[in-house]
Design a protein around this motif. Structure first.
Motif, PDB file in Angstrom:
ATOM      1  N   GLY B 104      -2.104  -0.014  -2.432  1.00 35.49           N
ATOM      2  CA  GLY B 104      -1.211  -0.901  -3.174  1.00 35.49           C
ATOM      3  C   GLY B 104      -0.424  -1.866  -2.320  1.00 35.49           C
ATOM      4  N   VAL B 105      -0.555  -1.761  -1.020  1.00 38.10           N
ATOM      5  CA  VAL B 105       0.132  -2.682  -0.116  1.00 38.10           C
ATOM      6  C   VAL B 105      -0.884  -3.709   0.373  1.00 38.10           C
ATOM      7  CG1 VAL B 105       1.459  -2.928   1.999  1.00 38.10           C
ATOM      8  CG2 VAL B 105       1.722  -0.876   0.580  1.00 38.10           C
ATOM      9  N   CYS B 106      -0.668  -4.946   0.013  1.00 44.58           N
ATOM     10  CA  CYS B 106      -1.659  -5.987   0.268  1.00 44.58           C
ATOM     11  C   CYS B 106      -1.195  -6.929   1.365  1.00 44.58           C
ATOM     12  CB  CYS B 106      -1.939  -6.766  -1.003  1.00 44.58           C
ATOM     13  SG  CYS B 106      -2.548  -5.713  -2.342  1.00 44.58           S
ATOM     14  N   ILE B 107      -2.107  -7.192   2.286  1.00 46.58           N
ATOM     15  CA  ILE B 107      -1.810  -8.097   3.384  1.00 46.58           C
ATOM     16  C   ILE B 107      -1.938  -9.534   2.922  1.00 46.58           C
ATOM     17  CG2 ILE B 107      -2.560  -8.835   5.664  1.00 46.58           C
ATOM     18  CD1 ILE B 107      -3.574  -5.963   6.103  1.00 46.58           C
ATOM     19  N   TRP B 108      -2.967  -9.791   2.125  1.00 40.71           N
ATOM     20  CA  TRP B 108      -3.152 -11.124   1.583  1.00 40.71           C
ATOM     21  C   TRP B 108      -3.957 -11.070   0.296  1.00 40.71           C
ATOM     22  CZ3 TRP B 108      -8.277 -11.179   1.435  1.00 40.71           C
ATOM     23  CH2 TRP B 108      -9.032 -10.734   2.520  1.00 40.71           C
ATOM     24  N   PHE B 109      -3.896 -12.179  -0.446  1.00 42.09           N
ATOM     25  CA  PHE B 109      -4.763 -12.402  -1.598  1.00 42.09           C
ATOM     26  C   PHE B 109      -5.476 -13.730  -1.354  1.00 42.09           C
ATOM     27  CE2 PHE B 109      -3.364  -8.912  -4.035  1.00 42.09           C
ATOM     28  CZ  PHE B 109      -1.997  -8.793  -3.889  1.00 42.09           C
TER      29      PHE B 109
END
Lengths: 109, 122
Positions: B104-109
């Motif tokens: 659930g922790v996103c570096i980028w989209f």
């Protein structure tokens, strides 16, 4: 879930450098090095410029650079070009959710 | 080449429902988290929802929690957003995006599709 605060507009002449600020809180920008920056031209989808505060995705010019101090992140565009005229958004992880900045319109004079 | 193609937008009456789809190609869809963001006409971007690669973990903005449901069909390489109890404030272009995330922790989209317009009006 308040949006991160950005200046509404920033302008500069070709070749100059400009900096866009992105102010959040200790619950988002201040707590995580997970700030991204996106560029959006009119009618187009957002494009990733910077991630993890200061890292470049493949293919993005190093004229774009990012930094962070406390609750405020910044995007600097150096060597301003006509094609840099667009809207810019910061984006931060905020503990189980994500929050965008209010957006900054960059004008190249 | 990674491609995301949203569909399903249109005109819906207040209180109505709509299901958006995002067809993905050019990458192993089942390995990536996916997200929806929206942009009201002339306004800024707003994060809406995130779904883990397996579909087992979902996250929502407070503004849509309880009304929107994100889901995916990894066999069809498609992401969905089921929207209900729609109001005028939900009028926006909806974009889907591919995420680089862990738990659930996103570096980028990136990238994003071209979006689909949802208009809520009587």
């Amino acid at each position: 879930q308040s949006a991160l605060t950005q200046p509404a507009s920033v302008s500069g002449s070709p070749g100059q450098s400009i900096t866009i600020s992105c102010t959040g809180t200790s619950s988002d920008v201040g707590s995580y090095n997970l700030v991204s920056w996106y560029q959006q031209h009119p009618g187009k989808a957002p494009k990733l410029l910077i991630y993890e505060v200061n890292r470049w995705p493949s293919g993005v010019s190093n004229r774009f650079s990012g930094s962070k101090s406390g609750n405020t992140a910044s995007l600097t565009i150096s060597g301003l070009q006509a094609d840099d005229e667009a809207d810019y958004y910061c984006y931060s992880y905020a503990g189980g959710r994500y929050v965008f900045g209010t957006g900054t319109q960059v004008a190249v004079l | 080449e990674v491609q995301l193609l949203e569909s399903g937008g249109g005109l819906v009456q207040p209180g109505g429902s709509l299901r958006l789809s995002c067809a993905a190609s050019g990458f192993t869809f089942s390995s990536y988290a996916m997200t929806w963001v929206r942009q009201a006409p002339g306004k800024g971007l707003e994060w809406v929802s995130l779904l883990s690669s397996s579909g087992g973990n979902t996250y929502y903005a407070d503004s849509v929690k309880g009304r929107f449901t994100i889901s995916r069909d990894n066999s069809k390489n498609t992401l969905y957003l089921q929207m209900s109890s729609l109001t005028a404030e939900d009028t926006a272009i909806y974009y889907c995006g591919k995420g680089s995330c862990t738990n659930g922790v996103c570096i980028w989209f990136d990238p994003w599709g071209q979006g689909t317009l949802v208009t809520v009006s009587s």
